[in-house]
Design a protein around this motif. Sequence first.
Motif, PDB file in Angstrom:
ATOM      1  N   UNK A   1      -3.452   0.290 -13.810  1.00  0.00           N
ATOM      2  CA  UNK A   1      -3.931   1.452 -13.065  1.00  0.00           C
ATOM      3  C   UNK A   1      -4.502   1.020 -11.717  1.00  0.00           C
ATOM      4  N   UNK A   2      -5.307  -0.041 -11.725  1.00  0.00           N
ATOM      5  CA  UNK A   2      -5.880  -0.543 -10.477  1.00  0.00           C
ATOM      6  C   UNK A   2      -4.788  -1.062  -9.546  1.00  0.00           C
ATOM      7  N   UNK A   3      -3.793  -1.736 -10.110  1.00  0.00           N
ATOM      8  CA  UNK A   3      -2.693  -2.271  -9.313  1.00  0.00           C
ATOM      9  C   UNK A   3      -1.901  -1.145  -8.654  1.00  0.00           C
ATOM     10  N   UNK A   4      -1.628  -0.094  -9.412  1.00  0.00           N
ATOM     11  CA  UNK A   4      -0.893   1.050  -8.867  1.00  0.00           C
ATOM     12  C   UNK A   4      -1.714   1.752  -7.791  1.00  0.00           C
ATOM     13  N   UNK A   5      -3.014   1.884  -8.029  1.00  0.00           N
ATOM     14  CA  UNK A   5      -3.884   2.519  -7.043  1.00  0.00           C
ATOM     15  C   UNK A   5      -3.945   1.688  -5.765  1.00  0.00           C
ATOM     16  N   UNK A   6      -3.993   0.359  -5.902  1.00  0.00           N
ATOM     17  CA  UNK A   6      -4.008  -0.511  -4.724  1.00  0.00           C
ATOM     18  C   UNK A   6      -2.726  -0.364  -3.916  1.00  0.00           C
ATOM     19  N   UNK A   7      -1.592  -0.272  -4.597  1.00  0.00           N
ATOM     20  CA  UNK A   7      -0.323  -0.075  -3.900  1.00  0.00           C
ATOM     21  C   UNK A   7      -0.282   1.278  -3.193  1.00  0.00           C
ATOM     22  N   UNK A   8      -0.914   2.289  -3.793  1.00  0.00           N
ATOM     23  CA  UNK A   8      -0.952   3.612  -3.165  1.00  0.00           C
ATOM     24  C   UNK A   8      -1.777   3.577  -1.884  1.00  0.00           C
ATOM     25  N   UNK A   9      -2.870   2.829  -1.889  1.00  0.00           N
ATOM     26  CA  UNK A   9      -3.657   2.670  -0.666  1.00  0.00           C
ATOM     27  C   UNK A   9      -2.830   1.929   0.380  1.00  0.00           C
ATOM     28  N   UNK A  10      -2.172   0.857  -0.054  1.00  0.00           N
ATOM     29  CA  UNK A  10      -1.367   0.045   0.862  1.00  0.00           C
ATOM     30  C   UNK A  10      -0.265   0.876   1.512  1.00  0.00           C
ATOM     31  N   UNK A  11       0.316   1.795   0.763  1.00  0.00           N
ATOM     32  CA  UNK A  11       1.408   2.629   1.273  1.00  0.00           C
ATOM     33  C   UNK A  11       0.913   3.825   2.082  1.00  0.00           C
ATOM     34  N   UNK A  12      -0.396   3.960   2.216  1.00  0.00           N
ATOM     35  CA  UNK A  12      -0.944   5.060   2.991  1.00  0.00           C
ATOM     36  C   UNK A  12      -0.866   6.398   2.300  1.00  0.00           C
ATOM     37  N   UNK A  13      -0.701   6.396   0.978  1.00  0.00           N
ATOM     38  CA  UNK A  13      -0.600   7.646   0.221  1.00  0.00           C
ATOM     39  C   UNK A  13      -1.951   8.345   0.177  1.00  0.00           C
ATOM     40  N   UNK A  14      -3.018   7.568   0.132  1.00  0.00           N
ATOM     41  CA  UNK A  14      -4.365   8.112   0.143  1.00  0.00           C
ATOM     42  C   UNK A  14      -5.357   6.997   0.364  1.00  0.00           C
ATOM     43  N   UNK A  15      -6.576   7.362   0.713  1.00  0.00           N
ATOM     44  CA  UNK A  15      -7.627   6.362   0.871  1.00  0.00           C
ATOM     45  C   UNK A  15      -8.126   5.931  -0.499  1.00  0.00           C
ATOM     46  N   UNK A  16      -8.838   4.809  -0.550  1.00  0.00           N
ATOM     47  CA  UNK A  16      -9.405   4.346  -1.814  1.00  0.00           C
ATOM     48  C   UNK A  16     -10.332   5.401  -2.406  1.00  0.00           C
ATOM     49  N   UNK A  17     -11.133   6.042  -1.544  1.00  0.00           N
ATOM     50  CA  UNK A  17     -12.056   7.067  -2.025  1.00  0.00           C
ATOM     51  C   UNK A  17     -11.299   8.266  -2.581  1.00  0.00           C
ATOM     52  N   UNK A  18     -10.247   8.723  -1.872  1.00  0.00           N
ATOM     53  CA  UNK A  18      -9.486   9.875  -2.348  1.00  0.00           C
ATOM     54  C   UNK A  18      -8.731   9.556  -3.626  1.00  0.00           C
ATOM     55  N   UNK A  19      -8.195   8.353  -3.717  1.00  0.00           N
ATOM     56  CA  UNK A  19      -7.453   7.991  -4.929  1.00  0.00           C
ATOM     57  C   UNK A  19      -8.378   7.930  -6.131  1.00  0.00           C
ATOM     58  N   UNK A  20      -9.551   7.338  -5.977  1.00  0.00           N
ATOM     59  CA  UNK A  20     -10.485   7.304  -7.106  1.00  0.00           C
ATOM     60  C   UNK A  20     -10.972   8.705  -7.464  1.00  0.00           C
ATOM     61  N   UNK A  21     -11.238   9.544  -6.461  1.00  0.00           N
ATOM     62  CA  UNK A  21     -11.640  10.925  -6.744  1.00  0.00           C
ATOM     63  C   UNK A  21     -10.527  11.673  -7.471  1.00  0.00           C
ATOM     64  N   UNK A  22      -9.289  11.458  -7.035  1.00  0.00           N
ATOM     65  CA  UNK A  22      -8.157  12.129  -7.678  1.00  0.00           C
ATOM     66  C   UNK A  22      -8.057  11.757  -9.149  1.00  0.00           C
ATOM     67  N   UNK A  23      -8.227  10.483  -9.463  1.00  0.00           N
ATOM     68  CA  UNK A  23      -8.082  10.057 -10.852  1.00  0.00           C
ATOM     69  C   UNK A  23      -9.285  10.481 -11.701  1.00  0.00           C
ATOM     70  N   UNK A  24     -10.449  10.561 -11.103  1.00  0.00           N
ATOM     71  CA  UNK A  24     -11.622  11.004 -11.869  1.00  0.00           C
ATOM     72  C   UNK A  24     -11.572  12.503 -12.148  1.00  0.00           C
TER      73      UNK A  24
END
Length: 493
Positions: free
Chosen positions: A415-438
């Motif tokens: 999950x963390x690896x996929x989230x890191x790749x999403x940040x790297x690809x500009x899909x969302x910020x780290x804060x938005x990605x964590x908020x989305x999953x929570x």
Amino acid sequence: MGSGIAQVAAAAGHPVYLFDAREGAAEQGRERIAAAFDTLAGKGRMSAEAARAAATRIEPIQDLPAARDAGLAVEAIVEDLAAKRALFAELEGLLADDAIFASNTSSLSITALAAPLNRPERVAGLHFFNPAPVMKLVEVVSGLATDPAVAATLHATARAWGKVAVHAKSTPGFIVNRVARPYYAEALRVLAESAADVATLDAVLREGCGFPMGPFELMDLIGHDVNFAVTASVFEAHFQDKRYTPSLIQHELVQAGRLGRKSGRGFYDYTPGAARPQPVDEPARQGVHAVTVVGDLGVAAGLIARLEAAGIEVARKSGSAEHGAGWLEIGSARLMLSDGRTATRRAVEEGVPNLVLFDLCLDYAATPRLAVAAADSCGAGAYRAVVGTLQAAGLAVNRIDDVAGLLGLRTVAMLANEAADAVLAGIGSAADIDSAMRFGTNYPKGPLAWADELGAAYLARVLANLATHYFDTRYRTSPLLQRKALTGAAFHA
């Protein structure tokens, strides 16, 4: 979903036109929404006056021209690109030039949806989660042509409606449906290796890692036809990237019509009177009266206080200075947190035959359950002493067959690896990605916050060990996670 979104907007004070192609459906939707407002008033969550006022803001219409003064059109029709394009093309000819067109699609490309329109910059995704009045998250999805001001307006609107809004880029699965894939995929892979039964694996992630539902009961709730289709869609959209490979086990369930709760049977049996299977806990064993902690247990340090509270004498000995690389000596056995290797491989490589590994937990000081795996070389007596000692500390112990990374650890790492790749690809910020999953999946922590707690270097090592074990690009480590591991930097500064 359409009536749910209408309910949210009306509750926030907006007049809402409700349209459905099926005759009478819009009026039925208005009646359901009015009943929902009455229920909320009955529970004291809104006044009776506010409930009546909100219900009067819903206006069913028989044809789309009746809504020509609308400033925002939100579609929640069938997940078909051609159908959505046709609807927006019709609306574009009716609504004002500054009207915004929003799609509640969960998987279709916003870029592709908007492309044929004369004003593609007015189109964005406004992805609610089901049920829309209850779930807090809304993904605001921008396609290539989306005007940033349009995305900003939708973000502000969703927040004004009481939602947690996050920005996302139009990409297969957006944030949640992409980042969540490992939650199902890793459990299905562990099941495919016959490591444990579904009730035990569900309990390990639900009670051990704090997820609201285990993956198998969650797939049953979603419906295997829907869950499999989303996985297959993400897999194909990423040009068959092995990270998103669908499961043959789930495919079999779909082919058999065992779709979960809605069909009466999936991984579990939901027919009336069917017994719910329970996790397979290890039988009660005799533990030891004293243990030794060698080095630093890191995130698992909460186990020490539990052992002491159970009256077990705990001695301490210096060991590896690496954070979290310590272990417990219990009789003739060594108990260690998994690092992604199997217990058998680690026993051979480290010369410790009586080796038992334990899984990742959300909070070792409070968890009611702990999964363990023993090396093939581990003696029965040594293993029983470990189990009995953990049981004395108040833990239900579940033995998982010796799979790499057990279940909780490999799931969180992926999950963390996929989230890191999403940040790297500009899909969302780290804060938005964590908020989305929570808020979109009710995860106990955002995967990147979990990575910060565990340490990127540790997770990178876990993923490297999984990749070595399976010889599979599925477990390749995100370049961003590798950088964090090398520098020691956090995802959340």
